[in-house]
Design an enzyme around this catalytic site. Structure first.
Site: not given
Ligand code: NAP
Length: 274
Positions: A44, A49, A74, A107, A188, A227, A229, A239
């Site tokens: 994604d 980004y 997006k 988006h 997460l 998804i 990150k 994950n």
């Molecule tokens: P997330 O996936 O909820 O959390 C990411 C955080 O969790 C990072 O700090 C990562 O650290 C940590 N992490 C990941 N796996 C882990 C594990 N197994 N154990 C402990 N910590 C872990 O946050 P997000 O990036 O906000 O959301 C995920 C994706 O959704 C984004 O990257 C993006 O592609 C998408 N998104 C879309 C929108 C939208 O408006 N459409 C908005 C937000 C996000 P490390 O990097 O150090 O591993």
């Protein structure tokens, strides 16, 4: 391990994809290459980004054939006008180094542009073969219904924040009733779940971490994919390792813990990049 797929009849999507927000340059390229190497088949990204080029380089460098990877980008909300959708998507394809994406999302809703206009442009891109499937992100149930009505092609998903503290009950029910997918972003809670006592305790029963419990909780809902990150190889691998256990109905209910405060915190963490 290869991610399973979730399907609604219109589209099959690998249930766990790699999120790439806040990953840029070589860090992004490395994370995507690692994910593909470990079995991810879904990535994604987004115009916003600033990493489409890095994602494209990783896809090109990987041994995994392009057609096996489900690639989402997006169109940023400010590009919602007809010509801007067309032009900005061409630029995305160019940066990604691909002829088409598997999923093109708007988006954010843009109140200044009629959704009919945006959908007309996105449908044109689909007809031209530049996007296999269409969808939206950050749309409320009402906005999503309006966008679906405005699109000739089915909108296969609404990508929204979805985690134990933000279980999106109303939108989830709508997606399940209508047979569309809900893509869980920040599954997460942007890292907010990883010290959660309840998730830790439930995870211990299965030899799983709190992050894995949160992901399992998300994808155990019908029509939901996630998804997360991650940048380290250990997190990326962890994950994807969520297909060999199942939460009981009672555990699903215990994990569901709607909290506007923790949802807000996840939002702020994301914005601040912490
Ligand atoms: P997330 O996936 O909820 O959390 C990411 C955080 O969790 C990072 O700090 C990562 O650290 C940590 N992490 C990941 N796996 C882990 C594990 N197994 N154990 C402990 N910590 C872990 O946050 P997000 O990036 O906000 O959301 C995920 C994706 O959704 C984004 O990257 C993006 O592609 C998408 N998104 C879309 C929108 C939208 O408006 N459409 C908005 C937000 C996000 P490390 O990097 O150090 O591993």
């Amino acid at each position: 391990m290869v991610s399973r797929v979730v399907s609604n009849g219109d589209v099959e999507v690998p249930t766990i994809g790699l999120g790439t927000w806040r990953l840029t340059g070589n860090r992004c390229r490395r994370a995507v290459e690692t994910a593909l190497d470990l079995g991810y088949r879904h990535v994604d990204t987004a115009q916003r980004y600033g990493n489409e080029r890095a994602v494209g380089l990783a896809l090109a460098a990987s041994d995994v054939p392009r057609e096996e990877v489900f690639l989402t980008t997006k169109v940023f909300g400010t590009n919602a006008g007809y010509d801007d959708v067309l032009d900005s998507t061409e630029e995305s394809l160019d940066r990604l180094g691909v002829d088409r994406v598997d999923l093109l999302l708007l988006h954010w809703p843009n109140p200044l542009v009629d959704v009919e206009e945006t959908m007309a442009a996105m449908n044109r891109l689909r007809e031209e073969g530049k996007a296999r499937h269409l969808g939206v992100s950050n749309f409320s149930r009402r906005q999503f219904a309006a966008a679906r009505a405005a699109s000739d092609a089915p909108l296969v998903t609404n990508q929204v924040q979805f985690h134990p503290y933000n279980p999106q009950r109303e939108l989830l029910r709508y997606c399940q009733d209508e047979g569309v997918l809900l893509t869980a972003y920040s599954p997460l809670a942007h890292g907010g779940v990883i010290h959660d006592d309840t998730l830790t305790e439930i995870g211990a029963r299965y030899g799983k971490t709190p992050a894995q419990v949160a992901l399992r909780w998300a994808i155990q809902h019908r029509n939901v994919l996630a998804i997360p990150k991650a940048s380290s190889r250990a997190h990326v691998a962890e994950n994807l390792d969520v297909f060999d256990f199942e939460l009981s109905r009672a555990e699903m209910e215990t994990v569901t813990n709607a909290s506007p405060f923790r949802t807000g915190l996840a939002w702020v963490r994301g914005r601040l990049g912490v």
